[in-house]
Design an enzyme around this catalytic site. Structure first.
Site, mmCIF file in Angstrom:
data_model
loop_
_atom_site.group_PDB
_atom_site.id
_atom_site.type_symbol
_atom_site.label_atom_id
_atom_site.label_comp_id
_atom_site.label_asym_id
_atom_site.label_seq_id
_atom_site.Cartn_x
_atom_site.Cartn_y
_atom_site.Cartn_z
ATOM 1 N N LYS A 87 0.856 -1.196 0.000
ATOM 2 C CA LYS A 87 0.000 0.000 0.000
ATOM 3 C C LYS A 87 0.888 1.240 0.000
ATOM 4 O O LYS A 87 1.865 1.298 0.766
ATOM 5 C CB LYS A 87 -0.906 -0.026 1.234
ATOM 6 C CG LYS A 87 -1.937 1.097 1.288
ATOM 7 C CD LYS A 87 -2.839 0.961 2.533
ATOM 8 C CE LYS A 87 -3.934 2.016 2.539
ATOM 9 N NZ LYS A 87 -4.842 1.890 3.713
ATOM 10 N N SER A 139 -9.869 2.154 2.581
ATOM 11 C CA SER A 139 -8.948 2.841 1.726
ATOM 12 C C SER A 139 -7.958 1.930 0.995
ATOM 13 O O SER A 139 -7.345 2.371 0.015
ATOM 14 C CB SER A 139 -8.143 3.854 2.536
ATOM 15 O OG SER A 139 -7.323 3.198 3.481
ATOM 16 N N SER A 170 -10.311 -0.065 6.817
ATOM 17 C CA SER A 170 -9.680 -0.010 5.494
ATOM 18 C C SER A 170 -9.002 -1.281 5.015
ATOM 19 O O SER A 170 -8.599 -1.347 3.856
ATOM 20 C CB SER A 170 -8.655 1.112 5.457
ATOM 21 O OG SER A 170 -9.296 2.317 5.194
HETATM 22 N N1 GLN Z 1 -13.361 4.572 5.687
HETATM 23 C C1 GLN Z 1 -12.848 5.058 6.932
HETATM 24 C C2 GLN Z 1 -12.458 6.506 6.805
HETATM 25 O O1 GLN Z 1 -12.701 7.043 5.788
HETATM 26 C C3 GLN Z 1 -11.718 4.197 7.390
HETATM 27 C C4 GLN Z 1 -10.475 4.475 6.664
HETATM 28 C C5 GLN Z 1 -9.344 3.657 7.159
HETATM 29 O O2 GLN Z 1 -9.533 2.672 7.862
HETATM 30 N N2 GLN Z 1 -8.148 4.105 6.834
HETATM 31 O O3 GLN Z 1 -11.941 7.084 7.683
#
Ligand code: GLN
Length: 480
Positions: free
Chosen positions: A77, A158, A182
Site C-alpha cells: 500500500k 482505503s 480499510s
Molecule cells: N473509511 C474510513 C475513513 O474514511 C476508514 C479508513 C481507514 O480505515 N483508513 O476514515
C-alpha cells in the site's frame, strides 16, 4: 506448469522452497498480468517491476530459497514508506516524495524474501471507503455483478488498490492499513481475506499517519493460511514505535488446524443496523450454521454503545488527522506552491496539495479540537470510546470471538454515494467499533450475494488473540 499468478502465497512458497519455480518466473508472470490489467484496474500508483526482477535474478543466481517469503511477489500500500521508492499516500502533496527510510513492516517483509512489485493505490491519506479520493484516480473492483457489462464497481477503501491487486491475481498478497475498516471493508468488497491485528501488534514506524491511535497495518491475501503467514512476518515489537507492544509473535500458521469444538461465539445484536441489505442478514445466518456445525456454541450478546462508534470515530479520527497533517506545510515534505509570504505559502501549498475529503477531515478535526468545542466533542468522544471498549471486554468474559457481517452492502458503483459524505461514512458502521477498541478483527469471504458480488464475514477477537480468529476464519473458508 500451472498458472503462477493464480497460486496462493502458501502454494507459491511451497514451490519456491522445493526449487520448482524460480523467483524470476514468479516476477515475470505477475509483471505480465500487471501490464495487461493495470490500465483498467489502476490498482498501482507506482510499479517497481524492474527492481523486483533484478532482486529475483540475484536470488536465483545464489539459489536463495530461505526466509518465510522466499522470492514471493507482493504489493505494498502506498502509505508505507519505502526507501528510494516514491511514497505518495495517494496525495498530490506527496506526489514527488521519496522516503530516505523504510517502514518497519516493509523492512520485515523484505528481510524474509518478499519482492515488491509496486505501491498500491488507496484513498488519499487512507481517508475513504471506495478508493475514489486518490489523487491518482479511482481503482476498479475486478469483480462484476450479474448484469454489469464492464468493471464499474468500487473495490472499497482505503486499501482498495491492495484488495483489487490481490483479487485480480496481480500479486500473491499485499499490505494494507486499517484505521476504521480499510483492510476489512475492501477485503469484503473484493472477496479476499484481510486482518487488522490488535492495535500495537505491527509497528506504525514509517507508515504515513492518519489517526495514530487507530492506524494498524495488516495483510490482504487470497486465503486465511496466507494471512497467517504474512502477519507472522509483519508483526512484532519495534522500539521505533512507542505504541508497538513488546509481546512475542505466536506461530499463527501452526494453530490453523486447531479444533474449534466448544468455542463460544457471540452474535452481537447491534450489528444488524437499519438499512442493512437482507442478503447480508442471510449470509450472517449461513456463517452461524457453519460454525455451529463445526462444534461452536453460539450466544446472543449485546454491545450497547455500538451505535455511538461511528459518530465518535468521525470526531476522533479527523481530530488526529488534522494534527498529523499539520506537517505538510511545504517546507519539510513534498510539494510547495510559491507565494509572497510564509503564511500565504502554507495556505497555497495546502490548498493545492490536499483533495476535498482530506480538507473536510482537517476542518472537522480542527473544529472539534478548538478551545470552545474540545470538551463538547473531542473529550466526550474519548469517553464514549472507553465505553465502547468496556462493552467488548465485558462480552469477552463469556465468549471467545464475535461473528458479524463486515459490510452493510456489497460493492457499489463508482460514482454512487459520492456526493454525500455521510452515506459514504456509513460504510464503516460495522468495522469501526473494533477499531475504536483496538481489537483484532478480520474479514473472510462469505460467498456471493444475490447480485453475484462478494460479501465478507467479520470475526472480532480479544486483544492479542489473532490466532483463534484465524482458526475460526479457516473453518468458514473451508465451508464456502
Ligand atoms: N473509511 C474510513 C475513513 O474514511 C476508514 C479508513 C481507514 O480505515 N483508513 O476514515
Amino acid at each position: 506448469m500451472t498458472n503462477l499468478t493464480s497460486l496462493t502465497l502458501t502454494q507459491a512458497k511451497a514451490l519456491r522452497v522445493r526449487g520448482e519455480v524460480s523467483a524470476v518466473d514468479l516476477v515475470d508472470a505477475f509483471s505480465a498480468a500487471i501490464e495487461k490489467q493495470q490500465p483498467e484496474l489502476n490498482a498501482f500508483i507506482t510499479l517497481t517491476l524492474e527492481q523486483a526482477r533484478q532482486q529475483a535474478a540475484a536470488m536465483d543466481a545464489h539459489n536463495k530459497r530461505d526466509g518465510l517469503l522466499p522470492g514471493l511477489p507482493i504489493g505494498v500500500k502506498d502509505l508505507f514508506c519505502t526507501q528510494g521508492v516514491k511514497t505518495t499516500a495517494a496525495s498530490k502533496i506527496l506526489s514527488s516524495f521519496v522516503p530516505p527510510y523504510e517502514s518497519t513492516v516493509t523492512a520485515k517483509l523484505f528481510a524474509e524474501g518478499a519482492l515488491m512489485l509496486g505501491k498500491t493505490n488507496l484513498d488519499e491519506f487512507a481517508m475513504g471507503s471506495a478508493n475514489i479520493t486518490s489523487a491518482f484516480g479511482p481503482v476498479k473492483n475486478p469483480k462484476k455483478a450479474i448484469g454489469d457489462t464492464e468493471l464499474c464497481r468500487v473495490p472499497g477503501g482505503s486499501s482498495g488498490g491492495s484488495a483489487a491487486a490481490v483479487a485480480a491475481d496481480l500479486c500473491l498478497a499485499a499490505t494494507g492499513t486499517d484505521t476504521g475498516g480499510s483492510i476489512r471493508q475492501p477485503a469484503a468488497f473484493c472477496g479476499i481475506v484481510g486482518i487488522k491485528p490488535t492495535y500495537g501488534r505491527c509497528s506504525r514506524y514509517g507508515i504515513v499517519a492518519f489517526a495514530s491511535s487507530l492506524d494498524q497495518a495488516g495483510p490482504m491475501t487470497k486465503t486465511v493460511a496466507d494471512a497467517a503467514l504474512m502477519l507472522q512476518v509483519m508483526a512484532g515489537h519495534d522500539p521505533k514505535d512507542s505504541t508497538s507492544v513488546p509481546r512475542p509473535v505466536p506461530d499463527w500458521s501452526a494453530g490453523l488446524g486447531d479444533s474449534v469444538q466448544g468455542k463460544v461465539i457471540g452474535i452481537p445484536k447491534e450489528y444488524a443496523p437499519e438499512g442493512i441489505h437482507p442478503d447480508i442478514l442471510a449470509s450472517w445466518e449461513r456463517a452461524k450454521t457453519i460454525l455451529r456445525d463445526a462444534g461452536c456454541r453460539l450466544v446472543d450478546v449485546s454491545l450497547p454503545h455500538t451505535a455511538y462508534a461511528l459518530p465518535c470515530y468521525y470526531i476522533i479520527a479527523p481530530a488526529e488527522a488534522s494534527s498529523n497533517l499539520a506537517r505538510y506545510d511545504g517546507v519539510r515534505y513534498g510539494d510547495r506552491e510559491d507565494a509572497e509570504t510564509l503564511e500565504a505559502m502554507y495556505a497555497a501549498t495546502r490548498s493545492a496539495g490536499f483533495g476535498a475529503e482530506v480538507k473536510r477531515r482537517i476542518l472537522m478535526g480542527t473544529y472539534v479540537l478548538s478551545a470552545g468545542y474540545y470538551d463538547a466533542y473531542y473529550r466526550h468522544a474519548q469517553r464514549v470510546r472507553r465505553l465502547i471498549y468496556n462493552d467488548f471486554i465485558s462480552v469477552f468474559q463469556g465468549v471467545d470471538a464475535l461473528l458479524a457481517p463486515t459490510v452493510p452492502s456489497s460493492a457499489f458503483k463508482i460514482g454512487e454515494n459520492q456526493s454525500d459524505p455521510v452515506a459514504m461514512y456509513l460504510n464503516d458502521v460495522l468495522t469501526v467499533p473494533a477499531s475504536m477498541a483496538g481489537l483484532p478483527a478480520l474479514s473472510v469471504p462469505a460467498g456471493l450475494d444475490s447480485q453475484g458480488l462478494p460479501l465478507g464475514w467479520q470475526l472480532i477477537g480479544r486483544p492479542f488473540e489473532e490466532g483463534p480468529l484465524l482458526t475460526l476464519a479457516q473453518r468458514l473458508e473451508e465451508a464456502v
